[in-house]
Design a protein around this motif. Sequence first.
Motif, PDB file in Angstrom:
ATOM      1  N   ARG A  26     -23.666  30.687   1.813  1.00  0.00           N
ATOM      2  CA  ARG A  26     -23.744  31.429   0.388  1.00  0.00           C
ATOM      3  C   ARG A  26     -22.441  32.613   0.378  1.00  0.00           C
ATOM      4  O   ARG A  26     -22.161  33.312   1.398  1.00  0.00           O
ATOM      5  N   GLN A  27     -22.023  32.618  -1.025  1.00  0.00           N
ATOM      6  CA  GLN A  27     -21.241  33.624  -1.367  1.00  0.00           C
ATOM      7  C   GLN A  27     -21.985  34.918  -1.857  1.00  0.00           C
ATOM      8  O   GLN A  27     -22.910  34.572  -2.540  1.00  0.00           O
ATOM      9  N   TYR A  70     -18.396  48.551   6.045  1.00  0.00           N
ATOM     10  CA  TYR A  70     -19.400  48.132   4.879  1.00  0.00           C
ATOM     11  C   TYR A  70     -20.525  47.151   5.797  1.00  0.00           C
ATOM     12  O   TYR A  70     -20.208  46.305   6.395  1.00  0.00           O
ATOM     13  N   THR A  71     -21.778  47.603   5.562  1.00  0.00           N
ATOM     14  CA  THR A  71     -22.938  46.687   6.167  1.00  0.00           C
ATOM     15  C   THR A  71     -23.202  45.717   5.433  1.00  0.00           C
ATOM     16  O   THR A  71     -23.820  45.834   4.343  1.00  0.00           O
ATOM     17  N   LEU A  72     -23.174  44.221   5.711  1.00  0.00           N
ATOM     18  CA  LEU A  72     -23.335  43.357   4.998  1.00  0.00           C
ATOM     19  C   LEU A  72     -25.019  43.169   5.156  1.00  0.00           C
ATOM     20  O   LEU A  72     -25.584  43.270   6.188  1.00  0.00           O
ATOM     21  N   VAL A 130     -19.817  35.789   9.176  1.00  0.00           N
ATOM     22  CA  VAL A 130     -19.132  35.864   8.225  1.00  0.00           C
ATOM     23  C   VAL A 130     -18.113  34.493   8.332  1.00  0.00           C
ATOM     24  O   VAL A 130     -17.281  34.209   9.136  1.00  0.00           O
ATOM     25  N   GLU A 131     -18.124  33.678   7.100  1.00  0.00           N
ATOM     26  CA  GLU A 131     -17.261  32.606   7.073  1.00  0.00           C
ATOM     27  C   GLU A 131     -16.069  32.583   6.551  1.00  0.00           C
ATOM     28  O   GLU A 131     -14.966  32.451   6.873  1.00  0.00           O
ATOM     29  N   LYS A 132     -15.809  33.662   5.459  1.00  0.00           N
ATOM     30  CA  LYS A 132     -14.597  33.710   4.747  1.00  0.00           C
ATOM     31  C   LYS A 132     -14.738  35.116   3.974  1.00  0.00           C
ATOM     32  O   LYS A 132     -15.995  35.471   3.800  1.00  0.00           O
ATOM     33  N   CYS A 133     -13.564  35.838   3.904  1.00  0.00           N
ATOM     34  CA  CYS A 133     -13.605  36.956   3.013  1.00  0.00           C
ATOM     35  C   CYS A 133     -12.301  36.989   2.184  1.00  0.00           C
ATOM     36  O   CYS A 133     -11.158  36.641   2.585  1.00  0.00           O
ATOM     37  N   GLU A 134     -12.411  37.511   0.999  1.00  0.00           N
ATOM     38  CA  GLU A 134     -11.063  37.804   0.075  1.00  0.00           C
ATOM     39  C   GLU A 134     -11.235  39.195  -0.459  1.00  0.00           C
ATOM     40  O   GLU A 134     -12.255  39.564  -0.838  1.00  0.00           O
ATOM     41  N   ILE A 135      -9.905  39.751  -0.385  1.00  0.00           N
ATOM     42  CA  ILE A 135     -10.083  41.270  -1.094  1.00  0.00           C
ATOM     43  C   ILE A 135      -8.893  41.168  -2.161  1.00  0.00           C
ATOM     44  O   ILE A 135      -8.009  40.631  -1.912  1.00  0.00           O
ATOM     45  N   VAL A 148     -15.032  39.999  -1.780  1.00  0.00           N
ATOM     46  CA  VAL A 148     -15.736  38.828  -1.988  1.00  0.00           C
ATOM     47  C   VAL A 148     -16.200  38.270  -0.471  1.00  0.00           C
ATOM     48  O   VAL A 148     -15.251  37.973   0.304  1.00  0.00           O
ATOM     49  N   VAL A 149     -17.502  37.902  -0.069  1.00  0.00           N
ATOM     50  CA  VAL A 149     -17.715  37.586   1.345  1.00  0.00           C
ATOM     51  C   VAL A 149     -18.415  36.251   1.371  1.00  0.00           C
ATOM     52  O   VAL A 149     -19.481  36.243   0.500  1.00  0.00           O
ATOM     53  N   TRP A 150     -18.351  35.457   2.060  1.00  0.00           N
ATOM     54  CA  TRP A 150     -19.188  34.144   2.180  1.00  0.00           C
ATOM     55  C   TRP A 150     -19.726  34.246   3.517  1.00  0.00           C
ATOM     56  O   TRP A 150     -19.065  34.568   4.653  1.00  0.00           O
TER      57      TRP A 150
END
Length: 215
Positions: free
Chosen positions: A43-44, A57-59, A71-76, A130-132
């Motif tokens: 999920r995103q 940051y605590t997810l 964490v699968e992917k992260c965009e900044i 943005v984190v998946w």
Amino acid sequence: MANISNWLNEVSVKVPGAIKDDIDFATRSIVREFCARTMLYIRQLTPFDMVISQATYTLIPPSAEESIVGVEKCEINGVPVSYVSEDFLNRTSEAWTNLEAESPMNIMVDVEKTLKLKETPTVTVLDGIVVWVSLKPAPTSNIVPDFIYEDWFDCILYGVLARLFKTPSKTYTNVNLGMFYEREYKGELTRAKGKKTTGLAKMSLRVQSAPFSVV
């Protein structure tokens, strides 16, 4: 969302004498194991702010019914970032904790699902991160992602049957059947992992809420 009860009837037929509580417990355990091993349930999270001078940051899972596997992917700022080992940084560069950037390019994620930026942000960007994440149902949850019920019903069934038949001192204990279904389960798990690595899996990337808290 499907429910662990979707497997109840078929398991009950194949394992006479198994009570509902035992079947539900085994199903819940196998679904969680399937998600953790295959990491197909993705999920995103809702985009969240990158805060000036804040690198950690605590997810938080999208709901109390789910737990984060990784964490699968992260965009900044719309740019994919790379993963880096904090242990490697600590062993090779004592000065890395002083690094700053307007748009950090490297992240770390620890076992507590804390997202750390290698470079401390020098600006605040609304919805800049943005984190998946890959997920699994929480330990007490009865929900099952629809794609698991639709695409991997037999895999979960085999795992549940193996777990029940290998349970000692039950009227239905049958080690040989347990070993048979365990082989079937492991074969399906391998196939599911292959779907992930080849990009052929059906993965929903629906945006969820409650993405993080600032440490």
